[in-house]
Scaffold this active site. Structure first.
Site, PDB file in Angstrom:
ATOM      1  N   HIS A 118      17.820  10.966   5.462  1.00 41.58           N
ATOM      2  CA  HIS A 118      18.392  11.222   6.787  1.00 41.58           C
ATOM      3  C   HIS A 118      17.302  11.444   7.827  1.00 41.58           C
ATOM      4  O   HIS A 118      17.417  12.304   8.700  1.00 41.58           O
ATOM      5  CB  HIS A 118      19.342  12.418   6.743  1.00 41.58           C
ATOM      6  CG  HIS A 118      20.350  12.344   5.643  1.00 41.58           C
ATOM      7  ND1 HIS A 118      21.335  11.378   5.614  1.00 41.58           N
ATOM      8  CD2 HIS A 118      20.509  13.086   4.525  1.00 41.58           C
ATOM      9  CE1 HIS A 118      22.073  11.548   4.518  1.00 41.58           C
ATOM     10  NE2 HIS A 118      21.578  12.561   3.844  1.00 41.58           N
ATOM     11  N   GLU A 176      22.728   9.578  -7.813  1.00 39.28           N
ATOM     12  CA  GLU A 176      21.328   9.242  -7.522  1.00 39.28           C
ATOM     13  C   GLU A 176      20.723   8.488  -8.704  1.00 39.28           C
ATOM     14  O   GLU A 176      20.020   7.481  -8.535  1.00 39.28           O
ATOM     15  CB  GLU A 176      20.532  10.516  -7.244  1.00 39.28           C
ATOM     16  CG  GLU A 176      20.933  11.258  -5.982  1.00 39.28           C
ATOM     17  CD  GLU A 176      20.333  10.678  -4.715  1.00 39.28           C
ATOM     18  OE1 GLU A 176      19.793   9.551  -4.751  1.00 39.28           O
ATOM     19  OE2 GLU A 176      20.422  11.346  -3.674  1.00 39.28           O
ATOM     20  N   ASP A 184      20.238   5.277  -3.164  1.00 35.08           N
ATOM     21  CA  ASP A 184      20.792   6.569  -2.752  1.00 35.08           C
ATOM     22  C   ASP A 184      22.131   6.759  -3.435  1.00 35.08           C
ATOM     23  O   ASP A 184      22.783   5.791  -3.841  1.00 35.08           O
ATOM     24  CB  ASP A 184      20.963   6.628  -1.233  1.00 35.08           C
ATOM     25  CG  ASP A 184      21.143   8.056  -0.719  1.00 35.08           C
ATOM     26  OD1 ASP A 184      20.838   9.006  -1.466  1.00 35.08           O
ATOM     27  OD2 ASP A 184      21.590   8.221   0.427  1.00 35.08           O
ATOM     28  N   GLY A 185      22.549   8.006  -3.561  1.00 32.13           N
ATOM     29  CA  GLY A 185      23.842   8.295  -4.163  1.00 32.13           C
ATOM     30  C   GLY A 185      24.293   9.690  -3.799  1.00 32.13           C
ATOM     31  O   GLY A 185      23.491  10.536  -3.385  1.00 32.13           O
ATOM     32  N   ASP A 234      22.552   5.029   2.092  1.00 27.61           N
ATOM     33  CA  ASP A 234      23.471   6.140   2.292  1.00 27.61           C
ATOM     34  C   ASP A 234      24.831   5.631   2.765  1.00 27.61           C
ATOM     35  O   ASP A 234      25.879   6.108   2.307  1.00 27.61           O
ATOM     36  CB  ASP A 234      22.889   7.119   3.314  1.00 27.61           C
ATOM     37  CG  ASP A 234      23.824   8.265   3.629  1.00 27.61           C
ATOM     38  OD1 ASP A 234      23.937   9.189   2.806  1.00 27.61           O
ATOM     39  OD2 ASP A 234      24.473   8.237   4.702  1.00 27.61           O
ATOM     40  N   ASP A 260      15.475   9.355  -2.208  1.00 27.97           N
ATOM     41  CA  ASP A 260      15.320  10.652  -1.543  1.00 27.97           C
ATOM     42  C   ASP A 260      15.683  11.804  -2.476  1.00 27.97           C
ATOM     43  O   ASP A 260      15.857  12.941  -2.030  1.00 27.97           O
ATOM     44  CB  ASP A 260      16.143  10.719  -0.251  1.00 27.97           C
ATOM     45  CG  ASP A 260      17.639  10.506  -0.469  1.00 27.97           C
ATOM     46  OD1 ASP A 260      18.098  10.614  -1.623  1.00 27.97           O
ATOM     47  OD2 ASP A 260      18.352  10.235   0.519  1.00 27.97           O
TER      48      ASP A 260
END
Length: 228
Positions: A196, A118, A83-84, A206, A141
């Site tokens: 999320h 990301e 994630d980023g 995250d 994501d």
């Protein structure tokens, strides 16, 4: 700040860090939990675990029970989450990587974008697994990342010297090119996951990315500054 509502776990209630939330749900059979942007939404979820922000339909967005079983993957598969993001986009940014049961990686820059972080997360994960012979399933994501690598977008942009089909420049060419090179040497599958939504490893990534983005004295993202 995010709020984690645990409706079923070792201890129920609302928590403000993933680390504390994880203690209540990891390994707990049929744990039910979800993250929210506001305390009010989290409270509503505890009262009605089918609550979803922006929806008045009961059960329209049931919380996910999200501990992936090892049986979900071929034997020997290495499970990776990335994630980023950037605060302000552009702004200070960070990335997080979890290689399940092995290691966690993170880092950040003082000025960058969501998409670059990301991409950077995926790049760091693939570099850490360079030379790996076992199959890898990498979860992100970001549809921008997953589609770029699975639908041939990045490969086509490269063929056109990093120009998209509409004639506009393909952004982040520096990272995309590295990803294509790394992808060629790995048995890797990319899988999109909803962010999320209570997936514990996505939430952990995250958290790593957010902490990294808030650090001081971070390096420059030279690729972003060059506009590539």
């Amino acid at each position: 700040m995010k709020y984690y509502a645990v409706a079923q776990g070792r201890k129920t209630g609302i928590f403000t860090t993933w680390t504390e939330t994880e203690q209540q749900v990891r390994g707990f059979a049929n744990a039910i939990f979800k993250s929210f942007k506001t305390r009010q939404e989290a409270d509503l979820f505890l009262k009605n675990p089918s609550f979803s922000p922006g929806s008045n339909k009961k059960g329209s967005d049931k919380p996910q029970k999200v501990y992936p079983s090892e049986a979900d993957y071929p034997k020997g598969t290495i499970v990776v989450y990335t994630d980023g993001g950037a605060i302000g986009n552009p702004g200070p940014g960070g990335y997080g990587v979890v290689i399940k049961n092995t290691k966690e990686l993170s880092g950040g820059y003082n000025l960058t974008t969501n998409n670059r972080m990301e991409l950077k997360a995926v790049m760091v994960a693939m570099e850490a697994l360079k030379g790996e012979k076992n199959p890898i399933v990498l979860h992100s994501d970001s549809k921008y990342v997953v589609n770029g690598l699975t639908k041939g977008w990045a490969r086509n942009w490269k063929k056109r010297n990093w120009v998209k089909s509409d004639g506009k420049p393909a952004m982040n060419a520096d990272i995309w090119e590295l990803l294509l090179d790394l992808q060629a040497g790995l048995d890797i599958t990319f899988k999109w996951v909803k962010g999320h939504a209570g997936d514990p490893l996505n939430e952990r990534c995250d958290e790593l990315a957010t902490k990294a983005a808030r650090k001081k004295n971070m390096p420059d993202d030279t690729g972003y500054l060059k506009g590539i």
